[in-house]
Design an enzyme around this catalytic site. Structure first.
Site, PDB file in Angstrom:
ATOM      1  N   ASP A  53     -32.072  43.171  14.090  1.00  0.00           N
ATOM      2  CA  ASP A  53     -32.234  41.718  13.992  1.00  0.00           C
ATOM      3  C   ASP A  53     -32.417  41.425  12.513  1.00  0.00           C
ATOM      4  O   ASP A  53     -33.422  41.841  11.910  1.00  0.00           O
ATOM      5  CB  ASP A  53     -33.457  41.274  14.797  1.00  0.00           C
ATOM      6  CG  ASP A  53     -33.702  39.768  14.732  1.00  0.00           C
ATOM      7  OD1 ASP A  53     -33.118  39.092  13.860  1.00  0.00           O
ATOM      8  OD2 ASP A  53     -34.503  39.267  15.544  1.00  0.00           O
ATOM      9  N   ASN A  76     -22.026  39.983   8.759  1.00  0.00           N
ATOM     10  CA  ASN A  76     -21.295  39.104   9.661  1.00  0.00           C
ATOM     11  C   ASN A  76     -22.219  38.302  10.581  1.00  0.00           C
ATOM     12  O   ASN A  76     -21.847  37.218  11.023  1.00  0.00           O
ATOM     13  CB  ASN A  76     -20.329  39.930  10.510  1.00  0.00           C
ATOM     14  CG  ASN A  76     -19.832  39.173  11.719  1.00  0.00           C
ATOM     15  OD1 ASN A  76     -18.979  38.295  11.612  1.00  0.00           O
ATOM     16  ND2 ASN A  76     -20.386  39.473  12.889  1.00  0.00           N
ATOM     17  N   TYR A 140     -25.445  23.995   9.994  1.00  0.00           N
ATOM     18  CA  TYR A 140     -24.531  25.124   9.789  1.00  0.00           C
ATOM     19  C   TYR A 140     -23.853  25.019   8.430  1.00  0.00           C
ATOM     20  O   TYR A 140     -23.740  26.013   7.698  1.00  0.00           O
ATOM     21  CB  TYR A 140     -23.493  25.152  10.903  1.00  0.00           C
ATOM     22  CG  TYR A 140     -22.616  26.379  10.899  1.00  0.00           C
ATOM     23  CD1 TYR A 140     -23.083  27.595  11.378  1.00  0.00           C
ATOM     24  CD2 TYR A 140     -21.309  26.336  10.410  1.00  0.00           C
ATOM     25  CE1 TYR A 140     -22.280  28.736  11.382  1.00  0.00           C
ATOM     26  CE2 TYR A 140     -20.503  27.459  10.410  1.00  0.00           C
ATOM     27  CZ  TYR A 140     -20.994  28.662  10.893  1.00  0.00           C
ATOM     28  OH  TYR A 140     -20.197  29.779  10.877  1.00  0.00           O
ATOM     29  N   LYS A 144     -24.163  27.764   5.413  1.00  0.00           N
ATOM     30  CA  LYS A 144     -23.002  28.487   4.910  1.00  0.00           C
ATOM     31  C   LYS A 144     -22.711  28.147   3.448  1.00  0.00           C
ATOM     32  O   LYS A 144     -22.173  28.986   2.703  1.00  0.00           O
ATOM     33  CB  LYS A 144     -21.777  28.218   5.781  1.00  0.00           C
ATOM     34  CG  LYS A 144     -21.847  28.889   7.147  1.00  0.00           C
ATOM     35  CD  LYS A 144     -21.950  30.418   7.028  1.00  0.00           C
ATOM     36  CE  LYS A 144     -21.855  31.109   8.374  1.00  0.00           C
ATOM     37  NZ  LYS A 144     -21.892  32.585   8.269  1.00  0.00           N
ATOM     38  N   THR A 175     -13.537  32.977  19.103  1.00  0.00           N
ATOM     39  CA  THR A 175     -14.711  33.765  19.459  1.00  0.00           C
ATOM     40  C   THR A 175     -15.565  32.994  20.458  1.00  0.00           C
ATOM     41  O   THR A 175     -15.351  31.805  20.708  1.00  0.00           O
ATOM     42  CB  THR A 175     -15.560  34.062  18.208  1.00  0.00           C
ATOM     43  OG1 THR A 175     -16.069  32.824  17.683  1.00  0.00           O
ATOM     44  CG2 THR A 175     -14.734  34.768  17.135  1.00  0.00           C
TER      45      THR A 175
END
Length: 233
Positions: A53, A76, A140, A144, A175
């Site tokens: 983790d 990733n 998000y 990023k 995905t």
């Protein structure tokens, strides 16, 4: 970097882009540590599975000790909660904890490992959303954007030990994370191929699809041209 002689650790290797990266690394002859929060979900023969983790400092330290031969670190692991900056603050913190702080924790732990093994490379999976914000994806996008500029800063800080830092940018991939997205999606296997080609070539950034290339090019223009569609002007 010669991928065929690399020893790689991939976080979030149990599915999606992480799994595709592990598969491609194996196909190119690399030794692969496949790390995941739930190691029992890693289903790839030929990898060494690690429980990890990235938000747990003790687990990160354990991984660095267990994988002391790594010369290619692939960050990733990532999450999206759909949080907005003026909405659920717990969601905002969760995304930053994984996408920024977790990635930085991994690099800090593995930087001495990479140095001891000749420098190697770090790959950080970022996003086209590193360069723009989209309604409903504020947290998000911020996480990023931080991930991308972290790569820029780490590239400078790790240059002295000969470590390449490559930032990877893509739009939607096919995905589980993007299963509800109704639009064009890039094959995770293609992301993996382009990423490793970029590392082998010593590229600082991999822009994996046309959408990301378009977004990056738009940064040189007046932001009204891009954001006007959302602002009603």
């Amino acid at each position: 970097m010669d991928i065929s002689h690399a020893t790689a650790l991939v976080t979030g290797a149990n599915r999606g882009i992480g799994r595709a990266l592990a598969v491609e690394l194996l196909a190119r002859g690399a030794k692969v540590y496949a790390a995941a929060r739930r190691p029992e979900t890693v289903d790839l023969p030929g990898v060494e599975v690690l429980a990890l983790d990235v938000t747990d400092p003790a687990a990160v330290a354990d991984a660095a000790r267990a994988a002391a031969d790594v010369d290619l670190l692939v960050n990733n692991a990532g999450i999206t909660t759909g949080a907005t900056l003026l909405g659920d603050l717990d969601g905002v913190r969760a995304e930053l904890d994984v996408n920024f702080w977790g990635t930085l924790s991994m690099v800090r732990a593995f930087a001495p490992v990479l140095a001891a093994n000749g420098g190697g490379a770090v790959v950080n999976i970022a996003s086209a959303l590193s360069w723009f914000a989209f309604p409903g994806a504020g947290a998000y996008a911020v996480s990023k954007a931080a991930n991308w500029n972290m790569s820029n800063a780490l590239r400078l800080e790790l240059a002295g030990q000969g470590t390449l830092v490559t930032s990877v940018h893509l739009g939607a991939a096919d995905t589980d994370m993007m299963k509800d997205y109704d639009g064009p999606k890039i094959d995770p296997a293609e992301v993996a191929r382009r990423t490793l080609d970029g590392v082998a070539a010593g590229d600082l950034e991999v822009v994996a699809d046309e959408w990301s290339a378009m977004i990056k090019a738009s940064l040189a223009k007046d932001p009204r041209e891009f954001y006007g569609q959302f602002l009603g002007n």
